[in-house]
Design a protein around this motif. Sequence first.
Motif, mmCIF file in Angstrom:
data_model
loop_
_atom_site.group_PDB
_atom_site.id
_atom_site.type_symbol
_atom_site.label_atom_id
_atom_site.label_comp_id
_atom_site.label_asym_id
_atom_site.label_seq_id
_atom_site.Cartn_x
_atom_site.Cartn_y
_atom_site.Cartn_z
ATOM 1 N N MET A 21 19.453 5.305 68.956
ATOM 2 C CA MET A 21 19.063 3.893 68.884
ATOM 3 C C MET A 21 17.967 3.723 67.839
ATOM 4 N N ALA A 22 17.814 2.510 67.491
ATOM 5 C CA ALA A 22 16.904 2.253 66.367
ATOM 6 C C ALA A 22 15.469 2.630 66.684
ATOM 7 N N HIS A 23 14.818 3.183 65.671
ATOM 8 C CA HIS A 23 13.399 3.492 65.791
ATOM 9 C C HIS A 23 12.610 2.192 65.614
ATOM 10 N N PRO A 24 11.490 2.044 66.307
ATOM 11 C CA PRO A 24 10.724 0.783 66.203
ATOM 12 C C PRO A 24 10.305 0.441 64.775
ATOM 13 N N LYS A 25 10.093 1.427 63.960
ATOM 14 C CA LYS A 25 9.666 1.135 62.587
ATOM 15 C C LYS A 25 10.833 0.712 61.698
ATOM 16 N N GLU A 26 12.035 0.812 62.202
ATOM 17 C CA GLU A 26 13.195 0.386 61.412
ATOM 18 C C GLU A 26 13.300 -1.131 61.412
ATOM 19 N N ASN A 27 13.958 -1.650 60.396
ATOM 20 C CA ASN A 27 14.327 -3.063 60.391
ATOM 21 C C ASN A 27 15.824 -3.093 60.168
ATOM 22 N N ARG A 28 16.573 -3.089 61.240
ATOM 23 C CA ARG A 28 18.023 -2.954 61.105
ATOM 24 C C ARG A 28 18.669 -4.306 60.821
ATOM 25 N N ILE A 29 19.182 -4.433 59.638
ATOM 26 C CA ILE A 29 19.939 -5.629 59.277
ATOM 27 C C ILE A 29 21.414 -5.258 59.160
ATOM 28 N N LEU A 30 21.684 -4.270 58.317
ATOM 29 C CA LEU A 30 23.070 -3.827 58.154
ATOM 30 C C LEU A 30 23.554 -3.079 59.396
ATOM 31 N N LEU A 31 22.665 -2.324 59.980
ATOM 32 C CA LEU A 31 23.052 -1.498 61.131
ATOM 33 C C LEU A 31 22.686 -2.181 62.444
ATOM 34 N N LYS A 32 22.506 -3.503 62.382
ATOM 35 C CA LYS A 32 22.013 -4.233 63.550
ATOM 36 C C LYS A 32 22.814 -3.904 64.804
ATOM 37 N N HIS A 33 24.124 -3.962 64.658
ATOM 38 C CA HIS A 33 24.954 -3.744 65.840
ATOM 39 C C HIS A 33 25.494 -2.323 65.930
ATOM 40 N N ALA A 34 25.318 -1.585 64.841
ATOM 41 C CA ALA A 34 26.099 -0.363 64.662
ATOM 42 C C ALA A 34 26.094 0.587 65.864
ATOM 43 N N ASP A 35 24.947 0.871 66.400
ATOM 44 C CA ASP A 35 24.911 1.889 67.442
ATOM 45 C C ASP A 35 24.780 1.301 68.842
ATOM 46 N N MET A 72 8.386 2.079 52.983
ATOM 47 C CA MET A 72 7.227 2.617 53.711
ATOM 48 C C MET A 72 6.853 3.928 53.032
ATOM 49 N N THR A 73 5.766 4.521 53.447
ATOM 50 C CA THR A 73 5.353 5.739 52.758
ATOM 51 C C THR A 73 6.151 6.928 53.273
ATOM 52 N N MET A 74 6.117 7.973 52.485
ATOM 53 C CA MET A 74 6.794 9.207 52.826
ATOM 54 C C MET A 74 6.281 9.719 54.182
ATOM 55 N N LYS A 75 4.953 9.609 54.375
ATOM 56 C CA LYS A 75 4.343 10.095 55.616
ATOM 57 C C LYS A 75 4.908 9.332 56.817
ATOM 58 N N GLU A 76 4.977 7.999 56.666
ATOM 59 C CA GLU A 76 5.505 7.186 57.761
ATOM 60 C C GLU A 76 6.942 7.591 58.084
ATOM 61 N N ILE A 112 5.855 5.869 48.060
ATOM 62 C CA ILE A 112 6.555 4.800 48.767
ATOM 63 C C ILE A 112 8.058 5.038 48.630
ATOM 64 N N VAL A 113 8.704 5.002 49.772
ATOM 65 C CA VAL A 113 10.125 5.331 49.786
ATOM 66 C C VAL A 113 10.938 4.097 49.410
ATOM 67 N N ASP A 114 11.076 3.885 48.135
ATOM 68 C CA ASP A 114 12.006 2.871 47.611
ATOM 69 C C ASP A 114 12.279 3.220 46.154
ATOM 70 N N TYR A 115 13.011 2.332 45.455
ATOM 71 C CA TYR A 115 13.392 2.652 44.075
ATOM 72 C C TYR A 115 12.171 3.005 43.232
ATOM 73 N N ASP A 116 11.213 2.050 43.178
ATOM 74 C CA ASP A 116 10.107 2.203 42.245
ATOM 75 C C ASP A 116 9.114 3.255 42.709
#
Lengths: 447, 567
Positions: free
Chosen positions: A1-15, A264-268, A316-320
Motif C-alpha cells: 500500500m502507498a507510503h504516506p510520503k507518496e502522492n499517488r495520482i497514476l497509481l491511485k487505485h492500482a494496489d 524529494m531528496t535522496m535521503k527522504e 533532489i530526486v527529479d529530472y533537474d
Amino acid sequence: MAHPKENRILLKHADEDYFSTDIDCYLKYDGYEALKKALTMKPEDIRLQVKASGLRGRGGAGFPCGVKWHDLVDRKSGKPIYLICNADESEPGTFKDRQLIHKDPHQLIEGTIISSFANDVNLAFIYIREEMPLGAKILQKAVDEAHEKGFLGKNIQGSGYDLEIVVHRGAGAYICGEETGLIESLEGKRAYPRIKPPFFPAAKGVYQCPTVVNNVETLCNVVHIINMGGEEFAKIGRPNNTGTRIWCVSGMVQNPGYYEIEPMTMKELLYDVCGGPLPGRKLKAVVPGGGSMKILDTEETYKDRDGNEFSFDDIIVDYDGIMAAGSMSGSSGMMVMDDSIDILEALGNLLAFYAHESCGQCTPCREGSLWTKKITARMCTGGARDEDLDLLMDLAKNIGGRTVCPMGYSTTWPIESYVGKFREEMEAKVKSNSCGMTNFDERLIEK
Amino acid sequence: MSDDQKDDGLISVFIDGEEVRTKPGTNIIEVAASVGKEIPHYCYHPKLSVSGNCRMCLVELGMPGKDRATGKPMLNDDGSPKIMFFPGPAIGCGTNAAPNMHIKTDSDMVKECREGVTEFLLANHPLDCPICDQAGECRLQEFSTSHGAGYSRFVEQKNVKPKRTRLGPRVMLDDERCILCSRCIRFCQEVADDDVLGFTDRGSYSTLTCFPGKQLENNYSLNTVDICPVGALTSTDFRFKMRVWFLKQVKSIDFETSVGCNTEVWSREGKIYRITPRRNDAVNDTWMPDSGRELYKLVESDDRLEICQVDQVKVSPSEALSKAVELLQASDGLAIVGSGRCSVEEQYALKKIAETTKAVGVYLVGRYGEDDGILVSKDRNPNVRGALMTGLIDSLPEESLSELGAKIDSGEVKAILSVKEDLIAAGLSKAQLQKVALISLDTQSYPSTEVAKVAIAGLTPFERSGALVNQQFRIQKFHKAVPGPSGAVDDLVALGTIQANLSGESFPSTVASIWKSLGESGPFEGLSFQSISDEGILLDGTGFDSLPFVEGKSLHFEPKQEAVAAE
C-alpha cells in the motif's frame, strides 16, 4: 500500500483491493470522464494544456511532451499521423510501466485515446515488450472493452472522432525501446534504429508518416492533465519537474518497490520511504535512472552549476536534481548498492546485458559492448591486468556519441562513472587479483 | 566570402576551411571527394540508400554562429564569422550540404573517431589477409593502414563464425570477415529487386544470411561481391584464383545485350580472370549482370576456332584470306551475313565490301530474349544500332535467315560471307550451305563452320578494340585486353584485307585509321576513336525513330513512345 510520503495520482487505485482491471470498475471511479471532457475540446487546446502542464517524457530523455506534440509533429505534410505508446519497458531496474499496465490498463487506454485525439491520430499502437505476455493480454482485453463501451472505434461517444488501437507485441529486444528501433520493428523489420536526420519520428516515423511516440507513464499523465487542467497539474512537483514520477527502487534497501512521489531528496526516498540500508550495511552507490545512467557515489560531494556543494543525501530526486549531480533520471529505475557489492562485478554484470542487447547495426556499440564485456568478465575472474581500467575508459570514449542511436551511451556512461568514481577500489582488486572466484556469474564468461 | 545562394543554384560549404561550391543536399562524402579529399567509409555507396552504420565517415560539423538575442552573426576578433562546431561528430554520408556549413575532415576528434572505429572493426576480424581474395582491394585493409593504430589492444578470444557459407551458385560468404555494412542487403532490395539477404542474431554475433528457403541466385548476385568492402563475399568463380594486384585492367563493354554495360576486364599474362562493372552513371551505374561476367570463358572455350581453315584444312591466316578473296572475286550472287556483335568499324568495312561486291543481300541475325528491366535488354545484340548507323542494314534484323535460305534455293545467292554467326542456328540447313561458297569469320567452331570453304579464325571482343552503339545511341569503346591465338587474325584486318583486294584500293585495317573515313561524314561526323570518352558519346538517333526497337524500360533507358505503342 502507498507510503504516506507518496502522492499517488497514476497509481491511485492500482494496489487497492476494490480495484480491478475491468472497465466497469474503472468507470465506477470516474474512468473515461477525462476523455469525455477532452472530446468537447479542440485538439489544439489539449496540446496547449499539455504544454502548459510542463509534462516531461517519462521514457528517459525527459523531453517536454507538449513541445513534442505542439511544435514538432509535422501537420502540414497531409500524411496521416500515428501515435505509438512505447511499452517496451526493458531498461535494467525499471518496472513502473508494468504496474500501470497490469493494474490500471484503462488509464493508459484513456490517455492514449486523448493523446491521439489531441494529435489528430486515427490509428494508435501500443508496442509492448515480448516479456510482458500478461500485460499484452490485459491491454487487449481493455481495448476490447473500450470498444464495446464506445470509447474506441468509429464516432467515439458521438463526437465524430474515430480511433483504433492496436496492441503489438515485440519479439524480445531491448533496442525496441529506442523509438526509431521500435518503429522499424513495428513495420515488421529488424529493429535497427534509424539515422537522425532525416528520420525524426515527428516528421518521418512509422510508414514514413509523422508519428508521436510516448512512454506509458507519460500517456497516463495526460488523463490527469485533462482532469485538473494544465496549469493545475504544473503546480505538482517543482517547476520544470512537474507531476509525480514513479520511482522503481531495487537493490539493497529495506523496502524496495515502486513509489509515486513528488520531487524529494535522496535521503527522504531511500531512508524514509524505502527504509534505508539493510541491517549492518551502508549504502555505497546508486544508479539513479536505469542501468545505462551514470552511477552516483553516496560519499561524493556534488556541485551544481552555481558552484553550490551538496551531498548525495541532498540530491533532489527529479529530472533537474539528478542532472545537477551529473547523472540522469532516465527511466526512473533506481538501483541501490550497499557495501557488500563488488563494484567491478556490478559493472561486468551490466556490460554483459548491453553486449547481449546491442542490436549490432553500428560498429562502435556492436564491437565495443562485447569487447568491454569480455574485459570486465576477464577482470572479474582473476585475469585482470594493470592496463585494463585505462583500456576500458578509452574504449568507452570511442563508443558513446558515435553510434546511430543513444544506446552507445549505455556502455559508455556506466564504464566512465563506475571506473571514474570507484577507481581506487577497482585498482586494489586488480593489484591483489582478489577478483577471482567471487560472486560473478560464470555463465557470463565467454566460452 | 560567399552569399548563401548565388544564381547558379549552388551553395558554398567549407571543407577544412576551403570553400567548395556544390548543389544543395549533396552528401558530405561526395562534396569532399569533389575536391580530392577522401572521407573513409564502408557502408556508404553512391548508388544505394544511406544506412549510416559503419561510423567510419564521422566528421565535425559547424555552422556560422548567430547571437540568440539579436540574431546577428557572431564574429571572431578579426571580423570573420565565428563557426560553432557541434560537440559530437556526425556521419558524412547522412549529412547533406547546407549553405555555409563547415566540415572538418582531419581534426583530432575525427582522427580519433576513425581510429576507434578501425580498432572495433578489427577486434573480431580474422586478419586472414594472406588467403583472402579481397586483399589488395580491401577497404578494411586500406583504412587499417591509413587510419588504424597499427597494433592491437584486443587480447580476448575473437568471435568464431562460419567461414564458407554458400549464399548462392556464384557467391560465397565468409562471416568472420563481414563488417555488417549491409551494402549487399541494400543492393538486393534496391537494385536487383530480389530481397533475399538479411541479418540474424544480434550484436557482434550478427550474421548475414539468406532468408529461409531462398538463395542469392539472381542475375546480379555478383555485384554484391564487387561492393563488399571486405572479403566477406567472394565470387566462386574468382575465389582463390589470382591475387588482384597482379591483374591488369582494361576497359571494355558487356557484349550480351544492347544495354552496353561498361566493364573492366582483369587479366594477367594473356589470361582473363574476371570481368567487373565500370561506373557509368548514364548507362549501368556501378552494376552489371552476372551473365556478362562469364563471357570471357569464350576465349579459352573448347570450341574456340584457333586456326584458319580452307576446306577443313588448317592454314595460315594469309592463305585463308587470299583464298577468301579468290572465292569472292569468282562468285557473283554474294550475300553478306554481318553481325550485331561486330564493332562499328567492322560493320563499316562490311558495308564497303557489300558495295564493292554489289552483294545481293546483307543480313544480320536478330537475337531477342526477355528483358529484366535492369541491365539486360530484349535485344541481345550489342550493336544493331551501329549496323544501322553505318548503313550496313536499314531495318531491324530478324531471328531467322529464311529469306536468305529462299535465295539460296532459287540460286540467286551463290556465295556467303558470314561474320560471327552460326548460320545453321540462324535457320539455314547444312544442305543449303553446301550449295554455296561459304566464307566465315568466326571465333568459335560452329556447325556451319564445318561446311565453310574458308573459315577465318577471328578474335573475341576481349582480343580486339572497337566501338559499339547501345540502345541509347551512345557510342562506347571497348579495348583489347589479351592477345588472340597466334593462328587467328584480327577481324578488322581480315575484312580490310578482303576489301582492299576486292576493290584494288588501299583500305584501313586498324581502328584508328578506319575512323578517318568514318568521321568524315555521316552520323559519326567529327568523331575519332580517340575522341570518344570512356563514358561514351550520345549520338543523334532520331533518324531511326520509325524503327520498332524492342527494348523496354531499363535502368537508364526509356523507350521512345512510338516504339512502345507499336508493341
